[in-house]
Scaffold this motif. Structure first.
Motif, mmCIF file in Angstrom:
data_model
loop_
_atom_site.group_PDB
_atom_site.id
_atom_site.type_symbol
_atom_site.label_atom_id
_atom_site.label_comp_id
_atom_site.label_asym_id
_atom_site.label_seq_id
_atom_site.Cartn_x
_atom_site.Cartn_y
_atom_site.Cartn_z
ATOM 1 N N SER B 12 32.890 18.532 15.975
ATOM 2 C CA SER B 12 32.468 19.796 16.561
ATOM 3 C C SER B 12 33.391 20.926 16.139
ATOM 4 O O SER B 12 32.932 22.009 15.780
ATOM 5 C CB SER B 12 32.460 19.709 18.087
ATOM 6 N N ILE B 13 34.703 20.665 16.166
ATOM 7 C CA ILE B 13 35.652 21.717 15.788
ATOM 8 C C ILE B 13 35.434 22.104 14.334
ATOM 9 O O ILE B 13 35.422 23.290 13.978
ATOM 10 C CB ILE B 13 37.096 21.246 16.028
ATOM 11 N N PHE B 14 35.213 21.110 13.507
ATOM 12 C CA PHE B 14 34.964 21.394 12.100
ATOM 13 C C PHE B 14 33.722 22.267 11.949
ATOM 14 O O PHE B 14 33.720 23.258 11.225
ATOM 15 C CB PHE B 14 34.793 20.083 11.329
ATOM 16 N N VAL B 15 32.664 21.902 12.677
ATOM 17 C CA VAL B 15 31.417 22.674 12.599
ATOM 18 C C VAL B 15 31.656 24.119 13.027
ATOM 19 O O VAL B 15 31.206 25.068 12.385
ATOM 20 C CB VAL B 15 30.323 22.031 13.479
ATOM 21 N N LEU B 16 32.404 24.284 14.113
ATOM 22 C CA LEU B 16 32.648 25.639 14.602
ATOM 23 C C LEU B 16 33.426 26.480 13.593
ATOM 24 O O LEU B 16 33.112 27.647 13.376
ATOM 25 C CB LEU B 16 33.405 25.590 15.935
ATOM 26 N N LEU B 17 34.430 25.868 12.978
ATOM 27 C CA LEU B 17 35.188 26.610 11.968
ATOM 28 C C LEU B 17 34.279 27.018 10.819
ATOM 29 O O LEU B 17 34.342 28.142 10.323
ATOM 30 C CB LEU B 17 36.336 25.747 11.437
ATOM 31 N N ALA B 18 33.421 26.091 10.420
ATOM 32 C CA ALA B 18 32.505 26.392 9.322
ATOM 33 C C ALA B 18 31.576 27.543 9.714
ATOM 34 O O ALA B 18 31.348 28.472 8.935
ATOM 35 C CB ALA B 18 31.689 25.155 8.957
ATOM 36 N N VAL B 19 31.055 27.487 10.955
ATOM 37 C CA VAL B 19 30.176 28.553 11.420
ATOM 38 C C VAL B 19 30.905 29.891 11.390
ATOM 39 O O VAL B 19 30.403 30.899 10.890
ATOM 40 C CB VAL B 19 29.685 28.268 12.859
ATOM 41 N N ALA B 20 32.138 29.873 11.905
ATOM 42 C CA ALA B 20 32.915 31.112 11.952
ATOM 43 C C ALA B 20 33.122 31.659 10.560
ATOM 44 O O ALA B 20 32.959 32.851 10.311
ATOM 45 C CB ALA B 20 34.253 30.868 12.639
ATOM 46 N N PHE B 21 33.448 30.781 9.624
ATOM 47 C CA PHE B 21 33.743 31.268 8.287
ATOM 48 C C PHE B 21 32.489 31.813 7.611
ATOM 49 O O PHE B 21 32.508 32.872 6.989
ATOM 50 C CB PHE B 21 34.380 30.171 7.428
ATOM 51 N N LEU B 22 31.389 31.068 7.768
ATOM 52 C CA LEU B 22 30.146 31.531 7.157
ATOM 53 C C LEU B 22 29.741 32.886 7.712
ATOM 54 O O LEU B 22 29.380 33.799 6.972
ATOM 55 C CB LEU B 22 29.022 30.516 7.409
ATOM 56 N N SER B 23 29.843 33.002 9.044
ATOM 57 C CA SER B 23 29.429 34.279 9.616
ATOM 58 C C SER B 23 30.356 35.388 9.123
ATOM 59 O O SER B 23 29.930 36.503 8.867
ATOM 60 C CB SER B 23 29.395 34.218 11.143
ATOM 61 N N PHE B 24 31.609 35.056 8.945
ATOM 62 C CA PHE B 24 32.546 36.057 8.451
ATOM 63 C C PHE B 24 32.188 36.508 7.039
ATOM 64 O O PHE B 24 32.289 37.684 6.709
ATOM 65 C CB PHE B 24 33.962 35.496 8.476
#
Lengths: 529, 322
Positions: B12-24
């Motif tokens: 989950s943490i990995f997914v969230l980081l990925a989401v954050a980076f993509l949105s950035f």
């Protein structure tokens, strides 16, 4: 309010019996509810110059002067004034004026507001940049000194609002909220002005409620006790809100709903020319265009090419087919309601395809070229459709336009970095004076001037005239200079003016509202019958 | 069990980081917030100063690192649009969206499951066919069309329901609810119907298909042979065995009710998170957009986690596997 509406409609009478109980709120006599497409950004009058927010705040806050129904300057918090020397103004402040919290209005509040407007986070600096100092003479008298003679000082002051010093200090709002310093303060959510309405409730993106200020210094022309502002962004939802009787007035009205509202018996449309002028412009500065098939030179440096584009645009077709009649074609960037307009400026170059082709051939572009056009698709009325039409019109002089229409934030990012060769833009002055158009839009770009001169248009004569205009205190002389400046711009064809948009508001028949050319609803002219 | 959980949380943490980076990354293409923050008369110099003081001129990776560091420390920043704390903005808007999603979900489940059961048991009856026709509408019509249709019928033509907004709300201190006033409840009806219709039809179709399949299996025949009553066969043996896929879908759909109520919120001017997000996009309000997308990420990750747990509870076979 809903209750009265139910009574008005025969068809709904039956429901009134069943639902009258439920729908009738507290006896809301003379409540005026209106819906607009956007929300006001802040309640702090020094934090923004966004025109709808400023318009909304002008119901709560007041400046030293204000504009009447016809946009003429009239006294507000300053009762009278005189020019002591070309750079020194003496204002007599109105006595007996109270802020909404009951504290009296004095010269200290004016000076405080001036200092506050200079701080970081203030967006109103351009309005007061000409002021060198404000001195207190007495509790109700100030002297204002400008850096140089400023003939439009009063226009600039009309939307510069006065805050209470005591209130701001008590609420820790001595400076406008600054996002760089982490945010908001009391003045972004609450308000304490001197104006005809008090802010009683603010739920962002839901509603903002104002109530009449019983202690207002002026004799009210309005008869409403309460006004409710409702942001409704979706066009269809906004129209439905009016038709269903949930609101008394909406603006803007989407053009596809105009015929339908024209036929509705209970509603009325208000229409008028907006002071915003829509135009096309070119990159006339670079030696080679960024987005074109022409290499090694810039076709728009040739006067004939720009003139050919002008002749090729059929503005009447845009008016009838795209704007559905809701536009006022014009030949200049200054609107008739703005100081400095002259009838001699209004005529357009005729639509003349043959002449356009001849000019292109003469300039050596008879075969045409390809060109990218930048266009917003959610900023002006039918902006993308206008650009598509222009592209089709230019195809007839063999210019193949690749249209890049995008949302406003992307569009402005691109064009503000001067990354454009040909674009659609529109301008409305913040001061209702032609000088602002020259200074921001038409002067040679420098760190201060020509911020919105996106095509790099530069004519020393216009720059020179702008400087003269900024200091000419003699009105007829100044108007002549303004005419000369806009006439020079017009003859350079660095811009193809298209039209003024039409403001379209819709209201229930039993309310009276006043539509100003700057698209501002002033509640002090609003009556409910 | 613990091992399974930890692994899931790690994912989950990995997914969230990925989401954050993509949105950035995406935000590099949403436009220039500075252009919307200042008035038209602001000079180029002032604009540049604001941009650099906001740190918008730094390289994207540094901005991202800064964002992650601040988020981990619990600071979501302030909105570029109006200077409000993003965490407060989200907390203010959350009740509206959650109430809407909860009512829509109740509607979808409360109507969808019984309809599905009925259609599963009586696949050929005329009422079933009517339900099927309705569900076809629900699946095929986009929500904004349904919303506008409802507004014009119930709002404009009959004037029974408010056409937009949330009505009067009651402030409970930590939660603003529209469920306690009559205008609040009436305002909720049309948006909840619009938002829940698609889920309702989906659930109905899932339950129907599951029931038909299960009721055709051998163990149901044996149950009948044992002389069990209809009720027991349908609900004890039939419905229970169709629930596993239904739970998966309902879980994910509940997430999308919360996360993607954007369209419904726009049509009904519902002051929830979706509307906040749309506003932020128009304004290029990067802090709000990042926080919203992160929030959506958290919602989905959490729901997935809960769904996985529920599997374990519902299906004993999975327990022995892990």
């Amino acid at each position: 309010m809903r209750n009265t509406l139910l009574r008005r409609t025969v068809a709904a009478a039956a429901f009134g019996v069943f639902f009258g109980q439920v729908l009738a709120g507290p006896a809301a006599a003379q409540t005026f509810r209106w819906a607009f497409q956007g929300e006001n950004i802040t309640m702090d009058p020094h934090s923004t110059t966004e025109y709808t927010t400023v318009g909304f705040l002008s119901n709560i806050y007041e400046g030293l002067v204000r504009r009447d129904r016809n946009m003429k300057i009239e006294p507000a918090l300053a009762q009278e004034w005189q020019l002591v020397s070309p750079t020194v103004w003496r204002f007599k402040l109105r006595e007996g004026v109270k802020f909404h919290d009951g504290s009296p209005f004095t010269a200290d509040d004016v000076i405080f507001s001036y200092e506050r407007s200079l701080k970081d986070g203030s967006d109103v600096k351009p309005r007061i940049q000409s002021i060198k100092e404000i001195r207190k003479i007495g509790d109700h008298e100030i002297e204002l000194e400008t850096h140089a003679p400023n003939p439009i000082l009063l226009s600039e002051l009309a939307d510069w609002f006065i805050l209470s010093r005591a209130w701001s200090e008590a609420n820790n709002a001595q400076a406008p909220a600054d996002v760089r310093k982490g945010g908001e303060n009391a003045a972004t959510q609450r308000a304490n002005g001197t104006g005809p309405f008090k802010l009683t409730q603010r739920q962002r993106d839901e509603k903002t409620v104002l109530s009449a200020n019983e202690g207002w210094w002026d004799k009210p022309e309005f008869n409403i006790k309460e006004a409710v502002f409702l942001p409704v962004s979706n066009n269809a939802t906004r129209v439905a809100a009016l038709l269903s009787g949930n609101v008394d007035m909406i603006y803007p009205v989407p053009s596809q709903d105009i015929p339908r509202l024209e036929q509705a018996t209970d509603f009325e449309l208000l229409r008028g020319p907006e002071s915003r002028v829509v135009f096309l412009s070119f990159d006339v500065a670079r030696d080679e265009l960024l987005h074109s098939s022409v290499k090694g030179k810039n076709p728009f440096k040739d006067h004939r090419v720009r003139q050919a584009f002008y002749h090729a645009v059929d503005v009447e077709a845009i008016k009838s087919r795209i704007m559905r009649g809701a536009s006022f074609p014009t030949g200049t960037l200054i609107a008739p309601s703005v100081t400095g307009y002259d009838e001699r400026l209004g005529a357009r170059l005729p639509f003349d395809l043959d002449k356009a082709k001849a000019l292109m051939a003469e300039a050596g572009y008879g075969e045409g070229f390809t060109l990218t056009m930048d266009c917003p698709n959610d900023r002006y009325v039918n902006d993308e459709a206008i650009c598509q039409a222009v592209a089709a019109m230019l195809a007839r002089i063999n210019v193949k336009v690749e249209l890049l229409a995008q949302t406003r934030s992307l569009f402005f990012k691109k064009v503000l970095s001067r990354d454009t060769s040909f674009y659609l833009h529109a301008w409305a002055t913040s001061t209702n004076d032609g000088h602002n158009i020259l200074y921001d839009l038409l002067n040679t770009p420098t760190p201060k001037t020509g911020t919105w001169n996106l095509g790099g248009y530069s004519n020393p004569k216009v720059d020179e005239l702008t400087t003269l205009i900024s200091a000419e205190m003699d009105i007829p002389k100044r108007n002549e200079l303004l005419f000369q400046a806009f006439d020079t711009v017009r003859n350079d064809y660095a811009h193809v003016p298209l039209h003024q948009q039409m403001l379209v508001w819709a209201k229930r028949k039993n309310v009276d509202v006043h539509q100003r050319p700057d698209d501002r609803l002033e509640l002090r002219f609003t009556r409910v019958k | 069990m613990i091992h399974f959980l930890l692994k899931r949380v790690g994912h989950s943490i990995f997914v969230l980081l990925a989401v954050a980076f993509l949105s950035f990354l995406i935000f590099q293409f949403v436009g220039d917030p500075v252009a919307s923050m200042v008035g038209q008369d602001t000079t180029t110099v002032e604009r540049e100063r604001l941009r650099s003081e906001l740190g918008l001129d730094r390289p994207i990776l540094i901005q991202f690192a800064d964002f992650v560091a601040r988020t981990v420390s619990g600071d979501l920043g302030v909105s570029y649009r109006d200077g409000h704390r993003v965490s407060e903005l989200i907390a203010q808007r959350l009740p509206a969206t959650l109430e809407l999603a909860a009512v829509a979900a109740m509607f979808a489940l409360g109507i969808g499951i019984p309809m599905g059961i009925y259609c599963g048991i009586h696949p050929d009856s005329s009422l079933s066919r009517a339900f099927q026709a309705i569900s076809l509408l629900g699946v095929s019509l986009p929500p904004f069309v349904i919303g506008i249709m409802l507004i014009f019928l119930f709002g404009v033509t009959w004037r029974l329901l408010p056409t937009f907004g949330r009505g009067e709300v009651v402030d409970l201190g930590f939660w603003q609810t529209g469920l306690l006033t009559s205008s609040g409840l009436k305002s909720l009806i049309m948006p909840a119907l619009t938002l829940g219709l698609f889920q309702m039809t989906l659930i109905m179709r899932l339950v129907r298909a599951g029931m038909i399949e299960v009721l055709g299996t051998d163990f149901i025949k044996f149950a009948r042979a044992r002389g069990l009553g209809n009720l027991q066969i349908y609900f004890r043996h039939g419905l229970k065995n169709t629930l596993v896929p239904v739970i998966t879908v309902v879980g994910l759909q509940l997430g999308s009710l919360i996360a993607f109520s954007i369209i419904v919120e726009t049509v009904f001017q519902w002051p929830g998170l979706g509307l906040l997000f749309i506003r932020s996009v128009q304004f290029s309000d990067i802090p709000v957009m990042s926080a919203y997308l992160l929030f959506v990420g958290v919602v989905f990750v959490t729901i997935n986690l809960v769904v996985d747990m529920l599997y374990l509870a519902v299906d004993p076979r999975l327990r022995t596997m892990s």
